[in-house]
Design a protein around this motif. Structure first.
Motif, PDB file in Angstrom:
ATOM      1  N   ASN A  23      -5.367   4.581  -4.696  1.00  0.00           N
ATOM      2  CA  ASN A  23      -5.527   4.737  -3.251  1.00  0.00           C
ATOM      3  C   ASN A  23      -6.608   3.813  -2.706  1.00  0.00           C
ATOM      4  O   ASN A  23      -6.460   3.249  -1.614  1.00  0.00           O
ATOM      5  CB  ASN A  23      -5.856   6.189  -2.916  1.00  0.00           C
ATOM      6  N   ALA A  56       0.681   4.195  -2.695  1.00  0.00           N
ATOM      7  CA  ALA A  56       0.480   5.586  -2.286  1.00  0.00           C
ATOM      8  C   ALA A  56       1.587   6.481  -2.834  1.00  0.00           C
ATOM      9  O   ALA A  56       1.330   7.608  -3.286  1.00  0.00           O
ATOM     10  CB  ALA A  56       0.420   5.676  -0.761  1.00  0.00           C
ATOM     11  N   GLN A 116       0.828  -1.208   0.000  1.00  0.00           N
ATOM     12  CA  GLN A 116       0.000   0.000   0.000  1.00  0.00           C
ATOM     13  C   GLN A 116       0.859   1.254   0.000  1.00  0.00           C
ATOM     14  O   GLN A 116       0.502   2.263  -0.611  1.00  0.00           O
ATOM     15  CB  GLN A 116      -0.959  -0.009   1.204  1.00  0.00           C
ATOM     16  N   GLY A 134      -6.648  10.258   0.663  1.00  0.00           N
ATOM     17  CA  GLY A 134      -6.115  10.294  -0.695  1.00  0.00           C
ATOM     18  C   GLY A 134      -7.166   9.953  -1.735  1.00  0.00           C
ATOM     19  O   GLY A 134      -7.249  10.594  -2.794  1.00  0.00           O
ATOM     20  N   THR A 135      -7.993   8.952  -1.438  1.00  0.00           N
ATOM     21  CA  THR A 135      -9.046   8.555  -2.376  1.00  0.00           C
ATOM     22  C   THR A 135     -10.033   9.690  -2.603  1.00  0.00           C
ATOM     23  O   THR A 135     -10.399  10.007  -3.746  1.00  0.00           O
ATOM     24  CB  THR A 135      -9.782   7.316  -1.840  1.00  0.00           C
ATOM     25  N   LEU A 150      -5.249   6.676   3.519  1.00  0.00           N
ATOM     26  CA  LEU A 150      -5.625   6.251   2.171  1.00  0.00           C
ATOM     27  C   LEU A 150      -7.028   6.730   1.811  1.00  0.00           C
ATOM     28  O   LEU A 150      -7.308   7.041   0.647  1.00  0.00           O
ATOM     29  CB  LEU A 150      -5.535   4.732   2.069  1.00  0.00           C
ATOM     30  N   ASN A 180       0.383   8.502   6.592  1.00  0.00           N
ATOM     31  CA  ASN A 180       0.799   7.161   6.178  1.00  0.00           C
ATOM     32  C   ASN A 180       2.279   6.945   6.493  1.00  0.00           C
ATOM     33  O   ASN A 180       2.673   5.938   7.097  1.00  0.00           O
ATOM     34  CB  ASN A 180       0.546   6.999   4.678  1.00  0.00           C
TER      35      ASN A 180
END
Length: 400
Positions: free
Chosen positions: A179, A27, A23, A90-91, A87, A121
Protein backbone atom coordinates in the motif's frame (compact mmCIF):
# COMPACT_ATOMS: atom_id res chain seq x y z
CA UNK A 1 -4.40 17.18 -16.30
CA UNK A 2 -7.86 15.98 -17.27
CA UNK A 3 -9.78 13.25 -15.54
CA UNK A 4 -9.94 11.05 -18.61
CA UNK A 5 -6.41 9.68 -18.51
CA UNK A 6 -7.61 6.15 -17.93
CA UNK A 7 -9.59 6.26 -21.13
CA UNK A 8 -7.42 8.50 -23.33
CA UNK A 9 -3.80 8.35 -22.16
CA UNK A 10 -1.38 10.62 -23.98
CA UNK A 11 1.83 12.38 -22.96
CA UNK A 12 1.99 13.01 -19.24
CA UNK A 13 -1.54 11.65 -18.90
CA UNK A 14 -0.30 8.23 -20.04
CA UNK A 15 2.09 7.99 -17.08
CA UNK A 16 -0.58 9.17 -14.65
CA UNK A 17 -3.09 6.67 -16.04
CA UNK A 18 -0.56 3.84 -15.77
CA UNK A 19 0.22 4.84 -12.18
CA UNK A 20 -3.47 4.87 -11.26
CA UNK A 21 -3.99 1.38 -12.69
CA UNK A 22 -0.76 0.11 -11.11
CA UNK A 23 -1.76 1.34 -7.66
CA UNK A 24 -5.19 -0.25 -8.08
CA UNK A 25 -3.57 -3.57 -8.99
CA UNK A 26 -1.34 -3.36 -5.90
CA UNK A 27 -4.28 -2.45 -3.67
CA UNK A 28 -6.29 -5.38 -5.04
CA UNK A 29 -3.34 -7.73 -4.46
CA UNK A 30 -3.22 -6.75 -0.79
CA UNK A 31 -6.97 -6.98 -0.21
CA UNK A 32 -7.62 -10.26 -2.02
CA UNK A 33 -4.55 -11.76 -0.36
CA UNK A 34 -5.99 -10.77 3.03
CA UNK A 35 -9.34 -12.41 2.28
CA UNK A 36 -7.51 -15.61 1.30
CA UNK A 37 -5.09 -15.60 4.23
CA UNK A 38 -7.63 -14.58 6.88
CA UNK A 39 -9.40 -17.95 7.35
CA UNK A 40 -6.06 -19.78 7.21
CA UNK A 41 -4.58 -17.57 9.92
CA UNK A 42 -7.61 -17.84 12.20
CA UNK A 43 -7.90 -21.59 11.74
CA UNK A 44 -4.21 -22.12 12.45
CA UNK A 45 -4.62 -20.00 15.57
CA UNK A 46 -7.31 -22.43 16.75
CA UNK A 47 -9.97 -19.79 17.09
CA UNK A 48 -13.58 -20.89 17.28
CA UNK A 49 -15.62 -21.51 14.15
CA UNK A 50 -17.87 -18.60 15.14
CA UNK A 51 -14.91 -16.21 15.35
CA UNK A 52 -13.58 -17.35 11.98
CA UNK A 53 -16.98 -17.00 10.31
CA UNK A 54 -17.66 -13.60 11.89
CA UNK A 55 -14.33 -12.07 10.88
CA UNK A 56 -14.39 -13.49 7.34
CA UNK A 57 -17.94 -12.18 6.90
CA UNK A 58 -16.91 -8.80 8.29
CA UNK A 59 -14.07 -8.63 5.79
CA UNK A 60 -16.26 -9.45 2.79
CA UNK A 61 -19.09 -7.14 3.86
CA UNK A 62 -16.69 -4.29 4.63
CA UNK A 63 -15.20 -4.40 1.14
CA UNK A 64 -18.64 -4.02 -0.42
CA UNK A 65 -20.70 -1.85 1.90
CA UNK A 66 -17.97 0.61 2.82
CA UNK A 67 -18.26 1.93 -0.74
CA UNK A 68 -21.59 3.41 0.29
CA UNK A 69 -19.95 5.14 3.24
CA UNK A 70 -17.18 6.38 0.94
CA UNK A 71 -19.69 8.21 -1.26
CA UNK A 72 -20.15 11.29 0.96
CA UNK A 73 -16.39 11.47 1.55
CA UNK A 74 -15.80 11.59 -2.19
CA UNK A 75 -18.14 14.56 -2.33
CA UNK A 76 -15.47 16.53 -0.48
CA UNK A 77 -12.31 15.14 -2.08
CA UNK A 78 -10.94 15.13 -5.58
CA UNK A 79 -10.37 11.65 -7.04
CA UNK A 80 -6.58 11.86 -6.82
CA UNK A 81 -6.74 12.99 -3.20
CA UNK A 82 -9.28 10.28 -2.38
CA UNK A 83 -6.97 7.60 -3.79
CA UNK A 84 -4.09 8.90 -1.66
CA UNK A 85 -6.26 8.88 1.47
CA UNK A 86 -7.47 5.37 0.64
CA UNK A 87 -3.94 4.00 0.31
CA UNK A 88 -2.93 5.78 3.51
CA UNK A 89 -5.77 4.04 5.35
CA UNK A 90 -4.64 0.69 3.96
CA UNK A 91 -1.04 1.30 5.00
CA UNK A 92 -2.00 2.23 8.56
CA UNK A 93 -4.50 -0.63 8.96
CA UNK A 94 -2.15 -3.32 7.68
CA UNK A 95 0.66 -1.83 9.77
CA UNK A 96 -1.50 -2.13 12.87
CA UNK A 97 -2.27 -5.76 12.04
CA UNK A 98 1.45 -6.45 11.60
CA UNK A 99 2.18 -4.97 15.04
CA UNK A 100 -0.47 -7.19 16.69
CA UNK A 101 0.27 -10.32 14.62
CA UNK A 102 -3.30 -10.33 13.33
CA UNK A 103 -5.02 -10.53 16.72
CA UNK A 104 -8.80 -11.08 16.30
CA UNK A 105 -9.65 -7.82 18.08
CA UNK A 106 -7.21 -5.91 15.87
CA UNK A 107 -8.73 -7.59 12.83
CA UNK A 108 -12.24 -6.59 13.91
CA UNK A 109 -11.09 -2.96 14.14
CA UNK A 110 -8.89 -2.94 11.03
CA UNK A 111 -11.18 -4.68 8.53
CA UNK A 112 -13.68 -1.78 8.26
CA UNK A 113 -10.77 0.64 7.80
CA UNK A 114 -9.32 -1.53 5.03
CA UNK A 115 -12.78 -1.82 3.49
CA UNK A 116 -13.27 1.95 3.62
CA UNK A 117 -9.92 2.57 1.93
CA UNK A 118 -10.57 -0.07 -0.71
CA UNK A 119 -14.07 1.26 -1.34
CA UNK A 120 -12.87 4.86 -1.59
CA UNK A 121 -10.19 3.81 -4.06
CA UNK A 122 -12.68 1.88 -6.20
CA UNK A 123 -15.22 4.71 -6.17
CA UNK A 124 -12.61 7.33 -7.07
CA UNK A 125 -11.51 5.24 -10.05
CA UNK A 126 -15.10 4.92 -11.24
CA UNK A 127 -15.52 8.70 -11.01
CA UNK A 128 -12.37 9.18 -13.09
CA UNK A 129 -13.62 6.79 -15.78
CA UNK A 130 -17.15 8.25 -15.73
CA UNK A 131 -15.74 11.76 -16.28
CA UNK A 132 -14.15 10.68 -19.57
CA UNK A 133 -15.81 11.41 -22.93
CA UNK A 134 -18.61 8.97 -23.73
CA UNK A 135 -16.56 7.04 -26.29
CA UNK A 136 -13.78 6.37 -23.77
CA UNK A 137 -15.71 5.41 -20.66
CA UNK A 138 -15.98 1.70 -21.41
CA UNK A 139 -12.21 1.50 -21.94
CA UNK A 140 -11.60 3.09 -18.55
CA UNK A 141 -13.92 0.69 -16.73
CA UNK A 142 -12.48 -2.28 -18.65
CA UNK A 143 -8.93 -1.29 -17.66
CA UNK A 144 -10.00 -1.27 -14.03
CA UNK A 145 -11.51 -4.75 -14.42
CA UNK A 146 -8.20 -6.04 -15.76
CA UNK A 147 -6.37 -4.54 -12.77
CA UNK A 148 -8.82 -6.18 -10.36
CA UNK A 149 -8.32 -9.59 -11.93
CA UNK A 150 -4.55 -9.19 -11.89
CA UNK A 151 -4.80 -8.49 -8.18
CA UNK A 152 -7.10 -11.46 -7.65
CA UNK A 153 -4.68 -13.73 -9.52
CA UNK A 154 -1.41 -12.56 -7.98
CA UNK A 155 -2.39 -11.42 -4.48
CA UNK A 156 -3.66 -14.70 -2.99
CA UNK A 157 -0.71 -16.67 -4.38
CA UNK A 158 1.88 -14.31 -2.91
CA UNK A 159 -0.08 -13.73 0.30
CA UNK A 160 -0.48 -17.40 1.15
CA UNK A 161 3.20 -18.06 0.39
CA UNK A 162 4.35 -15.28 2.74
CA UNK A 163 1.89 -16.14 5.51
CA UNK A 164 2.64 -19.86 5.45
CA UNK A 165 6.41 -19.37 5.49
CA UNK A 166 6.92 -16.27 7.64
CA UNK A 167 3.68 -15.82 9.59
CA UNK A 168 0.79 -13.37 9.75
CA UNK A 169 2.86 -10.42 10.98
CA UNK A 170 5.17 -10.69 7.97
CA UNK A 171 2.20 -10.92 5.62
CA UNK A 172 0.54 -7.82 7.10
CA UNK A 173 3.83 -5.91 7.00
CA UNK A 174 4.21 -6.87 3.33
CA UNK A 175 0.65 -5.71 2.62
CA UNK A 176 1.37 -2.40 4.37
CA UNK A 177 4.50 -2.02 2.24
CA UNK A 178 2.49 -2.73 -0.93
CA UNK A 179 0.00 0.00 0.00
CA UNK A 180 2.86 2.39 0.77
CA UNK A 181 4.44 1.66 -2.62
CA UNK A 182 1.11 2.32 -4.32
CA UNK A 183 0.79 5.59 -2.40
CA UNK A 184 4.25 6.65 -3.57
CA UNK A 185 3.23 5.93 -7.17
CA UNK A 186 0.18 8.15 -6.79
CA UNK A 187 2.09 11.00 -5.14
CA UNK A 188 4.83 10.95 -7.77
CA UNK A 189 2.56 10.58 -10.81
CA UNK A 190 -0.05 13.08 -9.53
CA UNK A 191 -3.14 11.36 -10.96
CA UNK A 192 -6.11 13.27 -12.39
CA UNK A 193 -8.26 15.39 -10.19
CA UNK A 194 -8.16 19.01 -11.31
CA UNK A 195 -11.89 19.13 -11.85
CA UNK A 196 -14.12 20.17 -9.00
CA UNK A 197 -15.13 17.60 -6.41
CA UNK A 198 -18.23 15.54 -6.93
CA UNK A 199 -21.05 16.58 -4.64
CA UNK A 200 -22.33 13.34 -3.22
CA UNK A 201 -23.68 14.99 -0.08
CA UNK A 202 -24.94 13.08 2.92
CA UNK A 203 -26.41 9.58 2.85
CA UNK A 204 -29.87 11.14 3.07
CA UNK A 205 -29.10 13.31 0.05
CA UNK A 206 -28.00 10.22 -1.88
CA UNK A 207 -31.36 8.55 -1.25
CA UNK A 208 -33.12 11.65 -2.57
CA UNK A 209 -31.04 11.35 -5.75
CA UNK A 210 -32.35 7.82 -6.27
CA UNK A 211 -35.93 9.02 -5.82
CA UNK A 212 -35.46 11.78 -8.40
CA UNK A 213 -33.49 10.03 -11.15
CA UNK A 214 -35.59 7.46 -12.98
CA UNK A 215 -32.83 6.82 -15.52
CA UNK A 216 -30.74 5.30 -12.73
CA UNK A 217 -33.21 2.62 -11.71
CA UNK A 218 -32.84 0.35 -14.75
CA UNK A 219 -29.00 0.24 -14.55
CA UNK A 220 -29.24 -0.53 -10.83
CA UNK A 221 -31.76 -3.31 -11.45
CA UNK A 222 -29.55 -4.78 -14.18
CA UNK A 223 -26.54 -4.57 -11.86
CA UNK A 224 -28.34 -6.47 -9.11
CA UNK A 225 -29.62 -9.08 -11.58
CA UNK A 226 -26.21 -9.54 -13.17
CA UNK A 227 -24.58 -10.22 -9.82
CA UNK A 228 -27.40 -12.56 -8.79
CA UNK A 229 -26.58 -14.73 -11.80
CA UNK A 230 -22.81 -14.38 -11.49
CA UNK A 231 -22.78 -15.20 -7.77
CA UNK A 232 -25.20 -18.10 -8.14
CA UNK A 233 -22.80 -19.72 -10.58
CA UNK A 234 -19.59 -19.36 -8.62
CA UNK A 235 -21.28 -20.13 -5.28
CA UNK A 236 -22.52 -23.45 -6.63
CA UNK A 237 -19.57 -24.53 -8.78
CA UNK A 238 -18.06 -26.56 -5.90
CA UNK A 239 -21.36 -28.44 -5.62
CA UNK A 240 -21.39 -28.94 -9.40
CA UNK A 241 -17.88 -30.39 -9.29
CA UNK A 242 -18.85 -32.78 -6.52
CA UNK A 243 -22.15 -33.84 -8.11
CA UNK A 244 -21.09 -34.07 -11.75
CA UNK A 245 -17.33 -34.60 -11.67
CA UNK A 246 -17.07 -36.54 -8.43
CA UNK A 247 -14.80 -34.02 -6.71
CA UNK A 248 -13.33 -30.54 -6.80
CA UNK A 249 -10.17 -31.31 -8.74
CA UNK A 250 -11.02 -28.93 -11.60
CA UNK A 251 -12.09 -25.93 -9.54
CA UNK A 252 -8.67 -24.31 -9.20
CA UNK A 253 -8.15 -24.46 -12.95
CA UNK A 254 -11.68 -23.14 -13.53
CA UNK A 255 -11.06 -19.96 -11.55
CA UNK A 256 -7.63 -19.57 -13.14
CA UNK A 257 -9.17 -19.77 -16.63
CA UNK A 258 -11.74 -17.15 -15.68
CA UNK A 259 -9.10 -14.71 -14.43
CA UNK A 260 -6.65 -15.26 -17.30
CA UNK A 261 -9.33 -14.77 -19.95
CA UNK A 262 -10.39 -11.46 -18.42
CA UNK A 263 -6.79 -10.26 -18.13
CA UNK A 264 -6.06 -11.19 -21.75
CA UNK A 265 -9.34 -10.33 -23.49
CA UNK A 266 -11.21 -7.68 -21.48
CA UNK A 267 -9.61 -4.70 -23.21
CA UNK A 268 -9.65 -6.21 -26.75
CA UNK A 269 -13.34 -7.12 -26.37
CA UNK A 270 -14.18 -3.63 -25.10
CA UNK A 271 -12.19 -1.93 -27.88
CA UNK A 272 -13.84 -4.12 -30.52
CA UNK A 273 -17.28 -3.26 -29.17
CA UNK A 274 -16.36 0.42 -29.36
CA UNK A 275 -15.19 0.15 -32.96
CA UNK A 276 -18.38 -1.67 -33.91
CA UNK A 277 -20.36 1.01 -32.03
CA UNK A 278 -22.21 -1.52 -29.91
CA UNK A 279 -24.25 0.39 -27.33
CA UNK A 280 -24.02 -0.38 -23.59
CA UNK A 281 -27.61 -1.66 -23.64
CA UNK A 282 -26.80 -4.05 -26.47
CA UNK A 283 -23.72 -5.23 -24.57
CA UNK A 284 -25.91 -5.92 -21.55
CA UNK A 285 -28.22 -8.04 -23.70
CA UNK A 286 -25.27 -9.95 -25.13
CA UNK A 287 -23.90 -10.46 -21.63
CA UNK A 288 -27.15 -11.88 -20.31
CA UNK A 289 -27.35 -14.04 -23.44
CA UNK A 290 -23.93 -15.48 -22.60
CA UNK A 291 -25.19 -16.18 -19.09
CA UNK A 292 -28.15 -18.10 -20.54
CA UNK A 293 -25.89 -20.14 -22.83
CA UNK A 294 -23.48 -20.87 -19.97
CA UNK A 295 -26.22 -22.12 -17.67
CA UNK A 296 -27.59 -24.26 -20.51
CA UNK A 297 -24.18 -25.90 -20.99
CA UNK A 298 -23.77 -26.57 -17.28
CA UNK A 299 -27.34 -27.77 -16.84
CA UNK A 300 -27.24 -30.29 -19.67
CA UNK A 301 -23.58 -31.30 -19.71
CA UNK A 302 -21.95 -33.88 -17.48
CA UNK A 303 -18.24 -33.55 -18.20
CA UNK A 304 -15.18 -31.39 -17.66
CA UNK A 305 -15.59 -30.12 -21.23
CA UNK A 306 -19.08 -28.77 -20.54
CA UNK A 307 -17.82 -27.26 -17.30
CA UNK A 308 -15.08 -25.26 -19.02
CA UNK A 309 -17.39 -24.28 -21.90
CA UNK A 310 -19.83 -22.86 -19.37
CA UNK A 311 -17.10 -21.00 -17.51
CA UNK A 312 -15.74 -19.48 -20.74
CA UNK A 313 -19.25 -18.27 -21.63
CA UNK A 314 -19.71 -16.80 -18.15
CA UNK A 315 -16.36 -15.06 -18.50
CA UNK A 316 -17.50 -13.44 -21.75
CA UNK A 317 -20.74 -12.47 -20.02
CA UNK A 318 -18.67 -10.78 -17.33
CA UNK A 319 -16.48 -8.99 -19.88
CA UNK A 320 -19.48 -7.72 -21.85
CA UNK A 321 -21.80 -6.90 -18.98
CA UNK A 322 -19.77 -5.38 -16.15
CA UNK A 323 -18.13 -2.43 -18.00
CA UNK A 324 -21.43 -1.74 -19.79
CA UNK A 325 -23.27 -1.52 -16.46
CA UNK A 326 -20.68 0.94 -15.14
CA UNK A 327 -21.08 3.04 -18.29
CA UNK A 328 -24.88 3.08 -17.87
CA UNK A 329 -24.58 4.11 -14.22
CA UNK A 330 -22.00 6.80 -15.01
CA UNK A 331 -24.12 8.16 -17.87
CA UNK A 332 -27.41 8.33 -16.01
CA UNK A 333 -27.12 11.94 -14.87
CA UNK A 334 -24.89 14.96 -14.24
CA UNK A 335 -21.30 14.45 -12.99
CA UNK A 336 -22.01 15.95 -9.58
CA UNK A 337 -24.25 12.96 -8.84
CA UNK A 338 -21.85 10.24 -9.96
CA UNK A 339 -20.59 9.49 -6.44
CA UNK A 340 -24.15 8.86 -5.29
CA UNK A 341 -24.85 6.76 -8.39
CA UNK A 342 -21.89 4.47 -7.83
CA UNK A 343 -22.70 4.20 -4.13
CA UNK A 344 -26.10 2.80 -5.08
CA UNK A 345 -24.48 0.55 -7.69
CA UNK A 346 -22.29 -0.88 -4.90
CA UNK A 347 -25.43 -1.47 -2.82
CA UNK A 348 -27.15 -3.16 -5.77
CA UNK A 349 -24.08 -5.34 -6.25
CA UNK A 350 -24.09 -6.36 -2.59
CA UNK A 351 -27.79 -7.20 -2.72
CA UNK A 352 -27.28 -9.23 -5.89
CA UNK A 353 -24.39 -11.15 -4.36
CA UNK A 354 -26.33 -11.89 -1.17
CA UNK A 355 -29.46 -13.03 -3.02
CA UNK A 356 -27.44 -15.00 -5.56
CA UNK A 357 -25.30 -16.89 -3.07
CA UNK A 358 -28.19 -17.71 -0.72
CA UNK A 359 -30.72 -18.71 -3.38
CA UNK A 360 -28.18 -20.63 -5.44
CA UNK A 361 -26.89 -22.75 -2.58
CA UNK A 362 -30.42 -23.20 -1.19
CA UNK A 363 -31.87 -24.50 -4.46
CA UNK A 364 -28.80 -26.59 -5.27
CA UNK A 365 -29.10 -28.39 -1.92
CA UNK A 366 -32.90 -28.77 -1.99
CA UNK A 367 -34.16 -32.38 -2.03
CA UNK A 368 -35.05 -33.52 -5.53
CA UNK A 369 -33.39 -30.57 -7.27
CA UNK A 370 -29.61 -30.17 -7.33
CA UNK A 371 -27.16 -28.04 -9.27
CA UNK A 372 -28.16 -29.30 -12.72
CA UNK A 373 -31.79 -28.31 -12.16
CA UNK A 374 -30.68 -24.92 -10.85
CA UNK A 375 -28.60 -24.21 -13.96
CA UNK A 376 -31.35 -25.42 -16.30
CA UNK A 377 -33.91 -23.18 -14.60
CA UNK A 378 -31.56 -20.20 -14.75
CA UNK A 379 -30.92 -20.86 -18.45
CA UNK A 380 -34.64 -20.82 -19.21
CA UNK A 381 -35.36 -17.75 -17.06
CA UNK A 382 -32.44 -15.76 -18.49
CA UNK A 383 -33.36 -16.68 -22.06
CA UNK A 384 -36.94 -15.52 -21.52
CA UNK A 385 -35.65 -12.27 -20.02
CA UNK A 386 -33.32 -11.60 -22.96
CA UNK A 387 -35.99 -12.36 -25.57
CA UNK A 388 -38.62 -10.24 -23.81
CA UNK A 389 -36.25 -7.30 -23.40
CA UNK A 390 -35.15 -7.52 -27.03
CA UNK A 391 -38.76 -7.54 -28.19
CA UNK A 392 -39.60 -4.47 -26.09
CA UNK A 393 -36.60 -2.52 -27.41
CA UNK A 394 -37.42 -3.45 -31.02
CA UNK A 395 -41.02 -2.32 -30.58
CA UNK A 396 -39.91 0.98 -29.10
CA UNK A 397 -37.46 1.52 -31.94
CA UNK A 398 -40.15 0.84 -34.55
CA UNK A 399 -42.49 3.35 -32.90
CA UNK A 400 -39.83 6.02 -33.17
Amino acid sequence: MGTDVLARPRGAGRAAGAAVLAQWTLACCAVWALLTVLPLHLTQGRHSAGTVAALVTEGVVSLRLMRIVAGPALGRLRPGTAISVALGLGTVAFGGLAATDGHPLALALALPVIGLGFGMNAMALKLIAAAAPAEGRARGFASQAVAVNLGMALGPLAGVAVQQRFGMAAFCASAALVNAMALCLVLVARPPGNRGPTAAGTLRAQWSVLAQDRDLRIPLALTALGFVLYTQLFATLPLYAKEVLGGGRSLGTVFLVNGLLIIALQLPVTLLAGRLRVTPRALCLLGFGCFAAAFACLGTGRSVGWLFTGVVLVTFAEMLLMPALDVLVGSAGPPERHAAYFSFAALATGIGEAVGSFSGVRVANAPGLGVAWLYTGLAVATTVLVLATTAVWLLRRDRR
